[in-house]
Design an enzyme around this catalytic site. Structure first.
Site, mmCIF file in Angstrom:
data_model
loop_
_atom_site.group_PDB
_atom_site.id
_atom_site.type_symbol
_atom_site.label_atom_id
_atom_site.label_comp_id
_atom_site.label_asym_id
_atom_site.label_seq_id
_atom_site.Cartn_x
_atom_site.Cartn_y
_atom_site.Cartn_z
ATOM 1 C CG HIS A 44 -1.306 -0.603 2.108
ATOM 2 N ND1 HIS A 44 -0.972 -0.687 3.381
ATOM 3 C CD2 HIS A 44 -2.295 -1.417 1.986
ATOM 4 C CE1 HIS A 44 -1.696 -1.467 3.996
ATOM 5 N NE2 HIS A 44 -2.483 -1.932 3.200
ATOM 6 C CD GLU A 45 -1.657 4.671 1.127
ATOM 7 O OE1 GLU A 45 -1.575 5.557 0.248
ATOM 8 O OE2 GLU A 45 -2.742 4.152 1.436
ATOM 9 N N GLY A 46 2.018 3.153 -2.399
ATOM 10 C CA GLY A 46 3.240 3.139 -3.203
ATOM 11 C C GLY A 46 4.045 1.908 -2.848
#
Length: 597
Positions: free
Chosen positions: A447-449
């Protein structure tokens, strides 16, 4: 009785003995607080996390969210825990007084968050998304958006999401095709589908505030054409009450490996299920200026990256302490020197290999926690210092952000895997919590990159920004620590010498990569670079902790010194082969061709 999810003693050491958080109360923004306030709040967080979040950790995994085509159902304990969290003003801890917030330092707020992520990341995620959403709107929304949406989220009555990825374009945000069309009322009508949206629908909040990336009709191509919109599940009347249903529905929910309590959704905007105001499309409100949405969204994304690092750290902490508890109470085997099988078995912590695995976990967890809190302290410095000091804090934080997201995620996974190994056969059964922590942890490198995206961000953007000012500022801080440790002598001086060698090597390797003049070849080993830089940074965080531990006596300080010794003896040397690979310009992965697989 000591907690089995977070070491309160270690938190106290990091916050008070190392980072000296009480000094923050001398700054105007935090002048209403005292050390006693910080201590009391963290004790409350421990209590709420233990009594209301941890208690449904297993149930929220076994009874994951369901969707009947219309409504998402969660176990009631999730909503009940978040209601208690709201009652302690948990959503508003770090928000400005202007919005009813407490203005708590980020350093203390991150420590507080560690308790909830360690207790139950699936439930805690709803609060972190909401806080980050409200923070973005407070920073970039107009007065109407601030007055309408920020306060209800900070009160915990409404929850927030970030709706970026689409089914055909996950990380490739420049390829989003969700449309935003101006209407006749100064708002916009949103049409499109999103994917993998955490907290995208449920019944535990009165309203859900989506932050949606979309493109206007005149949008330039790529990321330069992205705008940001607030799209609530229910429209809001002028008096602040809820109005008619907006045209936001789900096509489905996704069934995850871990962190199952956080519903993961595929929302659709403007498919005609509802026609607010008698018109097609979901009503959206433009945030800031057109075509600058990705810039605004980075406000939330950077906060989310620190939150992921914190979540990874908290999850690894819980797995470590639970495996430690098990090792201290599980009898099996005898000493290698004890040939008498009639003697009582020893608890497995008496076996050297078990202590090795526990020591590695301790080194990873306490290193990661130090890193997350240090980054949070940089946020406080960025917000409250002025001039060159604030600018340097911002530059260093920029370089550390991809590391604080990725290092705890990668090594937290390794740490949690070791926790399973400590339990042996019990570790891979669902009768113990550890395998759930391992599954929860596996989401964090994505997640988130993803891990690879963070590598590209570090080497392709953060290292190059402002002529390398951020990297030089970080190196300067590491040099200062090395100098202090060298003056202290003994083991500290030896560790400092080892760190100095690797710091100089990182500088040489970085210069060599930048000098290539070929972006593709420069980035070929970006992930190796991220991992080497991350290990170096955590070694620095450990040296900082060891300086503070000094020659203090007692089991806590002995354990701190031994974990630091382990990191320098076992982990720091791993950087050498990574640096060699990068320096050699290895292109093995770069030159691999599709057909050869």
């Amino acid at each position: 009785m000591a907690s089995n999810i977070v070491s309160a003693r270690n938190l106290d050491f990091l916050l008070n003995e190392w980072l000296k958080v009480e000094a923050l109360t001398d700054r105007e923004r935090f002048q209403d607080f005292s050390k006693a306030d910080f201590d009391g709040l963290l004790e409350l967080c421990e209590q709420v996390a233990t009594d209301h979040f941890a208690t449904h950790f297993r149930k929220s995994d076994e009874q994951e969210p369901t969707f009947d085509g219309t409504r998402v159902t969660l176990i009631p304990e999730i909503g009940e825990a978040l209601k208690v969290f709201a009652e302690m003003d948990g959503f508003a801890l770090q928000a400005d007084h202007e919005f009813g917030g407490m203005q708590l330092p980020s350093t203390v707020g991150t420590a507080a968050a560690t308790w909830f992520t360690a207790a139950n990341i699936g439930t805690a995620c709803y609060s972190f998304l909401t806080q980050a959403n409200a923070s973005l709107l407070a920073a970039h929304g107009d007065d109407h958006i601030k007055d309408t949406f920020v306060r209800p989220m900070l009160q915990g009555r409404w929850f927030g999401t970030m709706a970026m990825s689409e089914p055909h374009a996950g990380t490739s945000l420049g390829d989003v095709i969700t449309r935003a069309v101006p209407d006749d009322y100064g708002t916009y009508r949103i049409f499109g589908s999103k994917m993998w949206i955490s907290g995208g629908d449920h019944e535990i909040a009165e309203n859900i505030v989506h932050l949606v990336l979309a493109k206007l009709p005149d949008a330039p191509a790529g990321t330069r054409g992205i705008s940001l919109f607030v799209v609530p599940k229910f429209l809001v009347n002028e008096d602040g009450g809820l109005g008619e249903r907006n045209d936001v529905v789900l096509s489905s929910i996704n069934h995850k490996l871990g962190s199952r309590g956080t519903v993961n959704t595929a929302p659709v905007f403007g498919d005609g299920a509802y026609t607010p105001g008698g018109m097609a499309g979901a009503v959206g409100y433009l945030v800031g200026e057109p075509h600058k949405g990705l810039k605004y969204m980075f406000h939330m994304m950077n906060a989310a990256r620190l939150a992921v690092g914190t979540a990874a750290t908290g999850t690894a902490s819980a797995a470590y302490l639970k495996s430690l508890e098990y090792a201290r109470t599980r009898p099996q085997g005898r000493s290698v020197t004890d040939g008498d099988q009639s003697t009582p078995q020893v608890n497995i912590i008496e076996h050297t290999d078990v202590r090795r695995m526990l020591l590695a976990q301790k080194a990873y967890v306490e290193g990661a926690l130090g890193l997350t809190l240090y980054c949070a302290r940089l946020l406080d410095d960025e917000a409250t210092l002025e001039g060159d000091a604030a600018r340097e804090a911002s530059q260093v934080l920029g370089v550390l952000t991809p590391i604080v997201k990725s290092w705890p995620s990668q090594w937290g996974q390794e740490s949690t895997s070791l926790a399973i190994q400590v339990l042996g056969g019990a570790g891979y059964t669902r009768d113990y919590d550890i395998e759930q922590h391992w599954r929860d942890q596996r989401l964090n490198p994505i997640h988130e990159g993803t891990h690879g995206v963070q590598a590209l961000d570090l080497l392709g953007r953060k290292i190059l920004m402002d002529g390398g000012a951020g990297l030089m500022a970080l190196a300067g801080r590491i040099e200062q620590t090395i100098n202090r440790a060298t003056l202290a002598g003994g083991d500290l001086a030896e560790y400092a010498a080892q760190l100095k060698v690797q710091l100089d090597r990182l500088g040489e390797v970085t210069f060599g990569l930048v000098s290539l003049g070929d972006p593709e070849k420069m980035m070929a080993n970006a992930t190796v670079y991220l991992e080497a830089a991350g290990h170096l940074v955590v070694a620095w965080i450990w040296l900082e902790q060891l300086i503070v531990a000094g020659i203090n006596e007692g089991n806590f300080y002995n354990g701190k010194r031994q974990a630091g010794r382990y990191f320098f003896a076992t982990e720091l040397p791993k950087i050498g082969p990574m640096m060699d690979l990068i320096a050699a310009g290895d292109l093995t992965s770069y030159e691999m061709q599709d057909a050869w697989f």
